[in-house]
Design an enzyme around this catalytic site. Structure first.
Site, mmCIF file in Angstrom:
data_model
loop_
_atom_site.group_PDB
_atom_site.id
_atom_site.type_symbol
_atom_site.label_atom_id
_atom_site.label_comp_id
_atom_site.label_asym_id
_atom_site.label_seq_id
_atom_site.Cartn_x
_atom_site.Cartn_y
_atom_site.Cartn_z
ATOM 1 N N ARG A 71 -12.640 -1.307 -1.235
ATOM 2 C CA ARG A 71 -11.518 -0.491 -2.179
ATOM 3 C C ARG A 71 -10.534 -0.846 -1.195
ATOM 4 O O ARG A 71 -9.479 -1.331 -2.538
ATOM 5 C CB ARG A 71 -11.697 1.064 -1.680
ATOM 6 C CG ARG A 71 -11.140 2.001 -2.542
ATOM 7 C CD ARG A 71 -10.843 1.974 -3.711
ATOM 8 N NE ARG A 71 -10.515 2.290 -5.134
ATOM 9 C CZ ARG A 71 -9.509 2.026 -5.559
ATOM 10 N NH1 ARG A 71 -9.660 0.521 -5.918
ATOM 11 N NH2 ARG A 71 -9.033 2.341 -6.789
ATOM 12 N N HIS B 2 0.378 5.267 -1.673
ATOM 13 C CA HIS B 2 0.412 6.216 -0.731
ATOM 14 C C HIS B 2 1.770 6.348 0.426
ATOM 15 O O HIS B 2 1.660 7.676 0.610
ATOM 16 C CB HIS B 2 -0.557 5.080 -0.551
ATOM 17 C CG HIS B 2 -2.023 4.890 -0.863
ATOM 18 N ND1 HIS B 2 -2.481 5.546 -2.091
ATOM 19 C CD2 HIS B 2 -2.846 3.542 -1.785
ATOM 20 C CE1 HIS B 2 -4.141 4.901 -3.267
ATOM 21 N NE2 HIS B 2 -3.638 3.819 -2.240
ATOM 22 N N CYS C 190 -7.877 -2.321 -4.118
ATOM 23 C CA CYS C 190 -6.141 -2.244 -4.941
ATOM 24 C C CYS C 190 -5.515 -3.540 -4.513
ATOM 25 O O CYS C 190 -4.867 -3.835 -5.814
ATOM 26 C CB CYS C 190 -6.419 -1.316 -3.523
ATOM 27 S SG CYS C 190 -6.062 -0.179 -3.919
ATOM 28 N N CYS D 281 1.498 -1.828 -0.111
ATOM 29 C CA CYS D 281 0.473 0.343 -0.051
ATOM 30 C C CYS D 281 1.225 0.908 0.013
ATOM 31 O O CYS D 281 0.536 1.461 -0.259
ATOM 32 C CB CYS D 281 -1.059 0.259 1.150
ATOM 33 S SG CYS D 281 -1.744 -1.985 2.130
#
Lengths: 273, 114
Positions: free
Chosen positions: A230, A193, A234, A189
């Site tokens: 969500r 991000h 991903c 992740c």
């Protein structure tokens, strides 16, 4: 420029590796904030909740134009929230103040069951306690709309997730998962991000980790989509088998991610294309 | 007469056109989302591939690709983590996202970029 890029790279890599396990949650949040500040010096703290839209004026304009996109979901959610159970009680009755100002403190650690409890789980706990059918976490017509309504009752409240000492292991599990490369594409992740925050993947800017948890559910084509759904999308794009909604893994990721947004205002039901 | 002169001029121009200015054909793996999907992160010179605003990866230009050379390009696509363990770029060969022939076609395309 090369020296500054090198300094940023060192900072980002240190944050990507994750802080030492002994760091407190607040130290972890501080390290993430510092790494993002190095990476995105122009981004003001107030803009973090905008996510991708903070980097794209057209997207920001579309968000504003579609600010009422969640109205239908909120209306449907309110109906379920106030619907009388067979025993005459309601979902509203399970939460203090009828649910007003409740969402900003979720997820929470429940010391009785030693688990992170999300808002979805709390809703199902209420339904179970009153012998009502449980909602599917991923069903936009039931759980989705209830979450849309309940979280709208906390709009403007500052995210205030607590991580007591007994919960630090769960928080740390979430942190490690967020920073672990998964799947065929080998992404974490944090790859997008933190490391890639503000850059464009396909055509959309990547949202920074801080601020990500403030605007859920998002409204896509009129239907609410929760944070965990969500994350599952991903994971699939990453070529990883997605953890089920309500699993320990996703609950702990949500716990970690929401804590990172502590102090930022909640703004549920943000429109997304 | 004027039309014949125009046709001759066009033919002469075509003969004089340098080969390097023609963009190479874009391999499917460059754009397919279940393959390399290189276009998700990288831009290429105008006219050499689909236009995109993606900038998660560096812009790919022919001079840089030819400096790296085909062998190095092949290694980087196969497993970029060998050169940079912290890279975001997936290991397309090591993780069997791309077949060897697909990597070869990508290398040829990148090496021929303007």
């Amino acid at each position: 420029m090369r020296f500054r890029e090198g300094v940023i790279a060192v900072f980002v890599m240190a944050a990507l590796a994750g802080p030492a396990a002994a760091d407190t949650p607040e130290q972890v949040r501080g390290a993430m904030a510092a790494a993002l500040k190095e990476r995105l010096p122009e981004l003001a703290e107030a803009q973090y909740p905008l996510g991708s839209a903070a980097f794209d004026p057209d997207l920001r304009r579309a968000l504003e134009e579609n600010a009422a996109a969640g109205a239908g979901a909120i209306e449907a959610g309110k109906a379920l929230w106030t619907r009388k159970f067979r025993d005459g009680r309601t979902l509203a009755g399970c939460f203090p103040n009828g649910g007003r100002r409740a969402a900003a403190s979720y997820p929470q650690f429940d010391p009785r069951v030693k688990r992170v409890v999300t808002l979805e789980m709390a809703i199902n706990q209420c339904l179970k306690a009153h012998n009502e059918s449980l909602y599917d976490h991923s069903d936009p017509k039931t759980m989705g709309v209830v979450i849309a309504y309940l979280r709208s009752l906390s709009n403007g409240q500052k995210v205030a997730v607590r991580v007591p000492a007994a919960a630090e292991e769960r928080f740390d599990q979430g942190r490690r998962l967020y920073h672990t490369r998964l799947g065929q594409r080998n992404f974490a992740c944090a790859s997008c991000h933190l490391q890639g925050a503000g850059k464009r993947y396909v055509d959309a800017p990547l949202s920074p980790a801080i601020g990500q948890a403030t605007h859920w559910p998002v409204i896509r084509r009129g239907a609410p989509l929760t944070l965990q759904d969500r994350i599952r999308e991903c994971l699939e794009l990453m070529g990883a088998a997605p953890f089920p909604t309500g699993s320990e893994e996703l609950n702990n990721i949500e716990y970690y991610l929401t804590y990172l947004s502590n102090g930022l205002p909640l703004s549920a039901n943000a429109w997304r294309p | 007469m004027a039309r014949r002169h125009a046709l001759l001029a066009m033919w002469a121009a075509a003969l004089g056109m340098p080969a390097a200015a023609q963009a190479p054909a874009v391999p499917p793996a460059f754009v397919q989302s279940d393959k390399g999907h290189c276009i998700a992160c990288h831009q290429v010179p105008d006219g050499a591939g689909p236009a995109t605003r993606a900038d998660l990866g560096p812009r790919l230009d022919g001079a840089r690709m030819r400096t790296l050379g085909k062998a190095r390009l092949r290694e980087l696509i196969d497993d970029p983590t060998r050169a940079n363990p912290n890279t975001v770029m997936p290991p397309f060969g090591r993780h069997r996202i791309l077949e060897r022939t697909e990597i070869d076609r990508l290398v040829e395309y990148l090496h021929a970029l303007p």
